[in-house]
Design a protein around this motif. Structure first.
Motif, mmCIF file in Angstrom:
data_model
loop_
_atom_site.group_PDB
_atom_site.id
_atom_site.type_symbol
_atom_site.label_atom_id
_atom_site.label_comp_id
_atom_site.label_asym_id
_atom_site.label_seq_id
_atom_site.Cartn_x
_atom_site.Cartn_y
_atom_site.Cartn_z
ATOM 1 N N PRO A 153 -60.958 -13.592 23.367
ATOM 2 C CA PRO A 153 -59.655 -13.495 23.999
ATOM 3 C C PRO A 153 -59.411 -12.036 24.405
ATOM 4 O O PRO A 153 -60.117 -11.148 23.963
ATOM 5 C CB PRO A 153 -58.687 -13.933 22.906
ATOM 6 C CG PRO A 153 -59.416 -13.810 21.641
ATOM 7 C CD PRO A 153 -60.881 -13.804 21.934
ATOM 8 N N LEU A 154 -58.388 -11.838 25.224
ATOM 9 C CA LEU A 154 -58.172 -10.483 25.738
ATOM 10 C C LEU A 154 -57.340 -9.653 24.784
ATOM 11 O O LEU A 154 -56.381 -10.139 24.195
ATOM 12 C CB LEU A 154 -57.494 -10.600 27.089
ATOM 13 C CG LEU A 154 -58.450 -11.229 28.081
ATOM 14 C CD1 LEU A 154 -57.718 -12.030 29.108
ATOM 15 C CD2 LEU A 154 -59.333 -10.180 28.691
ATOM 16 N N GLY A 176 -49.197 -19.390 18.072
ATOM 17 C CA GLY A 176 -49.757 -18.814 19.306
ATOM 18 C C GLY A 176 -50.117 -19.924 20.281
ATOM 19 O O GLY A 176 -50.122 -21.119 19.929
ATOM 20 N N ALA A 177 -50.437 -19.515 21.493
ATOM 21 C CA ALA A 177 -50.682 -20.490 22.560
ATOM 22 C C ALA A 177 -51.884 -21.381 22.257
ATOM 23 O O ALA A 177 -51.845 -22.590 22.493
ATOM 24 C CB ALA A 177 -50.867 -19.764 23.893
ATOM 25 N N SER A 178 -52.947 -20.803 21.735
ATOM 26 C CA SER A 178 -54.155 -21.604 21.501
ATOM 27 C C SER A 178 -53.948 -22.609 20.370
ATOM 28 O O SER A 178 -54.327 -23.778 20.480
ATOM 29 C CB SER A 178 -55.333 -20.700 21.148
ATOM 30 O OG SER A 178 -55.577 -19.832 22.217
ATOM 31 N N TYR A 182 -59.309 -20.375 31.789
ATOM 32 C CA TYR A 182 -59.394 -19.650 30.515
ATOM 33 C C TYR A 182 -60.401 -20.390 29.642
ATOM 34 O O TYR A 182 -60.135 -21.468 29.133
ATOM 35 C CB TYR A 182 -58.014 -19.620 29.863
ATOM 36 C CG TYR A 182 -57.994 -18.990 28.494
ATOM 37 C CD1 TYR A 182 -58.500 -17.709 28.283
ATOM 38 C CD2 TYR A 182 -57.460 -19.664 27.405
ATOM 39 C CE1 TYR A 182 -58.480 -17.135 27.027
ATOM 40 C CE2 TYR A 182 -57.430 -19.091 26.146
ATOM 41 C CZ TYR A 182 -57.948 -17.822 25.960
ATOM 42 O OH TYR A 182 -57.931 -17.247 24.715
ATOM 43 N N VAL A 216 -52.516 -21.968 34.030
ATOM 44 C CA VAL A 216 -51.844 -20.690 33.728
ATOM 45 C C VAL A 216 -51.198 -20.289 35.064
ATOM 46 O O VAL A 216 -51.807 -19.587 35.869
ATOM 47 C CB VAL A 216 -52.865 -19.621 33.258
ATOM 48 C CG1 VAL A 216 -52.150 -18.357 32.796
ATOM 49 C CG2 VAL A 216 -53.765 -20.176 32.156
ATOM 50 N N ASN A 275 -54.986 -16.156 34.005
ATOM 51 C CA ASN A 275 -56.258 -15.769 33.411
ATOM 52 C C ASN A 275 -57.236 -16.891 33.743
ATOM 53 O O ASN A 275 -57.039 -18.009 33.267
ATOM 54 C CB ASN A 275 -56.128 -15.620 31.896
ATOM 55 C CG ASN A 275 -57.465 -15.266 31.252
ATOM 56 O OD1 ASN A 275 -58.439 -14.986 31.935
ATOM 57 N ND2 ASN A 275 -57.487 -15.299 29.924
ATOM 58 N N ASP A 298 -49.981 -22.270 29.861
ATOM 59 C CA ASP A 298 -49.963 -21.061 29.041
ATOM 60 C C ASP A 298 -49.215 -20.018 29.855
ATOM 61 O O ASP A 298 -49.745 -19.477 30.828
ATOM 62 C CB ASP A 298 -51.396 -20.581 28.741
ATOM 63 C CG ASP A 298 -52.034 -21.370 27.604
ATOM 64 O OD1 ASP A 298 -51.342 -22.216 27.001
ATOM 65 O OD2 ASP A 298 -53.221 -21.135 27.315
ATOM 66 N N VAL A 330 -48.326 -17.014 29.130
ATOM 67 C CA VAL A 330 -48.423 -15.895 28.186
ATOM 68 C C VAL A 330 -48.374 -14.521 28.855
ATOM 69 O O VAL A 330 -48.266 -13.516 28.171
ATOM 70 C CB VAL A 330 -49.698 -16.011 27.306
ATOM 71 C CG1 VAL A 330 -49.700 -17.301 26.528
ATOM 72 C CG2 VAL A 330 -50.969 -15.899 28.119
ATOM 73 N N SER A 376 -46.320 -16.738 23.995
ATOM 74 C CA SER A 376 -47.073 -16.064 22.936
ATOM 75 C C SER A 376 -46.595 -14.626 22.744
ATOM 76 O O SER A 376 -46.238 -13.951 23.716
ATOM 77 C CB SER A 376 -48.551 -16.053 23.307
ATOM 78 O OG SER A 376 -49.281 -15.308 22.355
ATOM 79 N N ARG A 436 -50.336 -13.550 15.572
ATOM 80 C CA ARG A 436 -50.669 -14.975 15.692
ATOM 81 C C ARG A 436 -49.419 -15.849 15.697
ATOM 82 O O ARG A 436 -49.305 -16.825 14.940
ATOM 83 C CB ARG A 436 -51.607 -15.365 14.538
ATOM 84 C CG ARG A 436 -52.845 -16.107 14.947
ATOM 85 C CD ARG A 436 -53.748 -15.330 15.893
ATOM 86 N NE ARG A 436 -54.723 -16.221 16.523
ATOM 87 C CZ ARG A 436 -54.804 -16.397 17.824
ATOM 88 N NH1 ARG A 436 -53.961 -15.805 18.633
ATOM 89 N NH2 ARG A 436 -55.725 -17.164 18.334
HETATM 90 C C1 LIG Z 1 -54.404 -18.109 29.226
HETATM 91 C C2 LIG Z 1 -54.420 -17.732 27.791
HETATM 92 N N1 LIG Z 1 -53.994 -18.620 26.879
HETATM 93 C C3 LIG Z 1 -54.004 -18.332 25.580
HETATM 94 C C4 LIG Z 1 -54.425 -17.099 25.113
HETATM 95 C C5 LIG Z 1 -54.398 -16.842 23.650
HETATM 96 O O1 LIG Z 1 -53.054 -16.776 23.227
HETATM 97 P P1 LIG Z 1 -52.701 -16.753 21.695
HETATM 98 O O2 LIG Z 1 -53.200 -15.450 21.163
HETATM 99 O O3 LIG Z 1 -51.219 -16.858 21.664
HETATM 100 O O4 LIG Z 1 -53.373 -17.901 21.059
HETATM 101 C C6 LIG Z 1 -54.887 -16.140 26.019
HETATM 102 C C7 LIG Z 1 -55.421 -14.853 25.554
HETATM 103 O O5 LIG Z 1 -56.337 -14.261 26.072
HETATM 104 C C8 LIG Z 1 -54.882 -16.467 27.394
HETATM 105 O O6 LIG Z 1 -55.316 -15.602 28.305
#
Ligand SMILES: Cc1ncc(COP(=O)(O)O)c(C=O)c1O
Length: 500
Positions: free
Chosen positions: A45-46, A115-117, A143, A210, A215, A243, A245, A297, A307
């Protein structure tokens, strides 16, 4: 300093140049895997540059929670199923202010998540069935870390291309239609294998996107496409999971842009469109769950280690999320982090951090990178998407390489010759569905400006331009050589004109 721990793994082992990491990822292999795998793993992840983490603000929020037993004890015990009330209320008010929906967002529309994931996984557990749910339609490029989450739920992945407006609605509609026609022809009603629960329903399809500062494509879906997508989802009983985010991380695309208010969203989210479009989830004949859910997120605006995130949808759908098995056992995830974040929002610290620190810093980083792209890469024939936007945002830039230049070669040579790492477009392809035009990305790369030290961003692009120039001149040499050998053999080389 930022990237030094990773140089031995993602960069070139032999280069004398300092690693410039425009890919940014975490690697935790005990020994090195083969190169393609290494690249995927390295992506991760970024991450934000550590100088942008609001350490002091989190410490302040933490102290406020832990010094007051009336806050500290509930913070250290199990959470309510839908999460800390103060966080949900503060979020409801910030989201109302930022997205400006026609009516305020109530805390009942929000649940705290890990978190989103994590919440993508929860949504699939509650609202899909591996037999009843026919497909998950993923906007591509995608993503890539979401793929395994869909796999874990046993869903079948399909890719949907994007154009300059966002998701290709026409293609999605025709593919869904085909899927439905096939199922009908086979009298396949696909009864769910999971038990029906009063707090949930199973959707026939899932659409994952997204929509804002995507992303990895960096694109923003237009309002019209958002509305069309909601219409399509209603028609085919689909749940759109977005997402959202990167929405807060926005800035003017140029220094001369006027009249932009960065504390308001540029567009309604899909969940906002679904709330009002043609009577929303309460329209006649609808079941009240709605057809969209937004994953927010704190990873990108406070710190991924927290998280913690939130999801927003109809109160009926959000109640369903809160009844996921894992949340019924001990309540919503990330309870203590949620209480810190509630304090940071209540004081306005987090909002100020976003508007006064993150937006200007990322904007500066973005402009540094894009200025050199325009000077060095565009003249070589590279292309950026959606260049007519007033406001851009997110963490990265998607670049289509000059024609004939493949990302595999660029990524490999950039690493070996210039010690600069970027993400190869193919990593973002939906596994198993890359045949249709616009779902295969062999000529694209993604560059992240969020992690690497600000001063290295321009140099990273200059190094990349050197690689592309070298590849182009090698290409020309090869062309000249084959023309020469064709002439020597008494044949003429066909040019494009010969086929007009
Ligand atoms: C599109 C997208 N969704 C989810 C995530 C991860 O989010 P989280 O850290 O809230 O799980 C990222 C992070 O890189 C993302 O770019």
């Amino acid at each position: 300093m930022a990237a030094s721990n990773f140089s031995e793994v993602v960069g070139s082992a032999s280069s004398s140049k300092k690693l410039i990491n425009l890919l940014r990822g975490h690697v935790s292999f005990p020994s090195l895997p083969p190169a393609p795998l290494l690249l995927l793993a390295a992506l991760g992840p970024l991450w934000p540059n550590t100088s942008l983490l609001p350490t002091r603000l989190i410490e302040k929020g933490t102290r406020r929670v832990l010094q007051d037993p009336s806050i500290a004890f509930p913070a250290l015990l199990y959470a309510p199923d839908n999460g800390d009330l103060k966080l949900r209320q503060n979020l409801a008010s910030w989201l109302t202010d930022f997205y400006q929906p026609a009516a305020p967002i109530s805390d009942e529309r929000i649940a705290v998540t890990g978190g989103a994931s994590q919440n993508l996984a929860n949504l699939l557990q509650v609202f899909t069935d591996p037999v009843y749910t026919r497909n998950v339609w993923i906007v591509a490029p995608a993503y890539m870390l979401a793929f395994r989450i869909f796999d874990d739920s046993g869903l079948k992945l399909r890719a949907v291309p994007e154009d300059e407006q966002g998701i290709d609605i026409k293609y999605l509609r025709s593919e869904i239609r085909k899927t439905e026609d096939r199922a009908q022809a086979q009298s396949n009603s696909s009864e769910p294998i999971k038990p029906q629960r009063p707090w949930s329903k199973f959707y026939r399809h899932v659409i994952y996107a997204v929509p804002t500062f995507s992303n990895p494509s960096f694109k923003t879906m237009t309002r019209k496409r958002r509305e069309q997508l909601v219409g399509l989802a209603r028609e085919y009983d689909a749940l759109i999971i977005t997402d959202d985010v990167y929405d807060f991380l926005q800035w003017p695309s140029s220094l001369t842009a006027k009249d932009v208010s960065l504390d308001k969203a540029i567009l309604p989210r899909i969940v906002d469109v679904d709330r009002y479009h043609d009577g929303g989830a309460e329209r006649e004949g609808a079941d009240g769950f709605g057809n969209s859910v937004s994953n927010g997120s704190f990873s990108k605006i406070a710190g991924p280690g927290l998280r913690t995130g939130w999801c927003e949808g109809t109160s009926k759908l959000v109640y369903g999320v809160s009844q996921t098995g894992s949340s019924r056992s001990g309540g919503a995830p990330s309870q203590i982090a949620a209480t810190f974040l509630a304090e940071m929002l209540a004081s306005g610290d987090l909002q100020r951090h976003v508007y006064e620190v993150l937006q200007p810093s990322y904007g500066r980083r973005y402009r540094k990178m894009v200025t050199v792209i325009e000077k060095e890469l565009i003249p070589l024939g590279a292309r950026l998407p959606q260049t007519d936007r007033d406001i851009v945002g997110g963490y990265f830039i998607w670049l289509t390489l000059p024609s004939g230049i493949e990302s595999t070669a660029v990524v490999q040579r950039a690493k070996e010759e210039e010690n600069v790492v970027v993400a190869q477009g193919e990593i973002f392809e939906v596994p198993g569905d890359t045949e249709h035009a616009g779902t295969h990305f062999e000529n694209d790369i993604r560059m992240c400006f969020a992690w690497e030290d600000e001063d290295a961003l321009a140099e990273g692009i200059e190094r990349l331009a050197r690689v592309i120039r070298t590849l182009q001149s090698e290409q020309q040499d090869r062309g000249a050589q084959s023309a020469q050998s064709a002439t020597q053999h008494g044949t003429t080389v066909a040019s494009a004109k010969d086929f007009w």
